[in-house]
Design an enzyme around this catalytic site. Structure first.
Site: not given
Ligand code: NAP
Length: 308
Positions: A137-138, A134
């Protein structure tokens, strides 16, 4: 007993809930995580009709969730553990992990799909320590770092572009010499100076001690082996339908649910909508369309039961 249980609150499930509520169906949506589905991990969406400018994935899904709730849909956070048809009573029993089972006359399965793993040494070991699925997200953890994205479809191309907002360099490792993703994304990727395509290459392992330090590659054409030093690896090599709870007799060889054009399976009262079905084009707009179609087909089915 409910008329309808919708399993999954991604675009297909929420759209089914919106259409179902407007049709006056007594329904409940169950979702094991927060509503929104895969789109929640998409940085922005630029091809959902009605939005002139790109809309963040989480925001698009919050609109759908709020719309369903405004119409009165109940969305419950519980995890389905099994689905069983009760032939004698012409209904379904949906077992819930740690809760009372639900009973419904009809069920729409809208549990989507999950990201596929690469299945190479180091992948599991370094997940959360440099291996990610992701970018939304990261990506921020890789500010000024060197990363690799694995895959050549729309997801890999989109996420590689997103990563360049943070990473100093993004190697885009693809197993062929041409990307699968749409031409517009290919153009953006090839014009982006921070992205370097690595074609014809298979990832053999992800290496490091404690955290990711490199990936080992093998060139498919020449057989040459090499190590690419990277701080992070983002893997986007396709999806697998989430259909473990669905009777095997209505799944195809890819594990997808077989439906007709009205999203009906061959089992009475059982419908499937969105990324988990056969022939899905795996687009948000298509999942939303499937959800609407399934809800209206479920309405007709329930009307038939009421008349019988
Ligand atoms: P995809 O289209 O199935 O592409 C998967 C990619 O991973 C392919 O390039 C494939 O290579 C590669 N791959 C598969 N297994 C691999 C392995 N074991 N090792 C290395 N590479 C591997 O998956 P996706 O990109 O996640 O997209 C899924 C669906 O969602 C598509 O229909 C896509 O159009 C849709 N989507 C749409 C949007 C959008 O419209 N904005 C965004 C994201 C996704 P090959 O090409 O050689 O098979």
């Amino acid at each position: 007993m409910k008329d309808l249980v919708i399993v999954g609150a991604g675009p297909a499930g929420l759209s089914a809930a919106i259409y179902g509520m407007r049709a006056g169906i007594d329904l409940v949506v169950i979702e094991k995580l927060a509503p929104g589905g895969q789109v929640m991990t998409t940085y922005e969406v630029e091809n959902y009709p009605g939005f002139v400018d790109p809309v963040p994935g989480w925001e698009l899904m919050s609109f759908m969730e709020n719309q369903a709730r405004r119409l009165g849909a109940e969305i419950v956070s519980v995890e389905l553990s099994s689905l069983r048809r009760d032939e004698a009573n012409n209904c379904y029993e949906i077992s819930i992990a740690g809760g009372e089972p639900l009973r419904a006359r009809a069920v729409i399965c809208a549990t989507g799909a999950s990201l596929q793993k690469l299945g190479v040494p180091g992948e599991a070991e370094f997940t959360g320590r440099g291996v990610s699925y992701c970018a939304t997200c990261d990506a921020a953890f890789f500010k000024g770092r060197v990363t690799a994205v694995v895959g050549g479809g729309d997801t890999a191309l989109e996420e590689a572009l997103h990563l360049t907002r943070f990473a100093s360099k993004v190697y885009l490792v693809h197993r062929r010499d041409a990307f699968r993703g749409v031409k517009l994304l290919q153009k953006r990727v090839l014009e982006n100076g921070a992205i370097e395509p690595v074609y014809d290459s298979i990832v053999r392992s992800i290496n490091g001690s404690g955290k990711v330090e490199s990936i080992s590659l093998e060139n498919k054409k020449s057989g040459a082996k090499s190590d690419l030093p990277v701080d992070g690896v983002f893997i986007f090599v396709g999806y697998r339908s989430n259909t473990e709870y669905i009777p095997a007799e209505i799944l195809n060889d890819y594990g997808e649910v077989m439906v007709d054009m009205r999203m009906r399976t061959s089992i009475p009262g059982l419908f499937a909508a969105g990324d988990l079905r056969n022939e899905s084009i795996r687009q948000i707009v298509a999942a939303a369309s499937d959800g609407a179609t399934a809800a209206l087909a479920a309405y007709d089915y329930l009307e038939g039961l009421a008349r019988a």
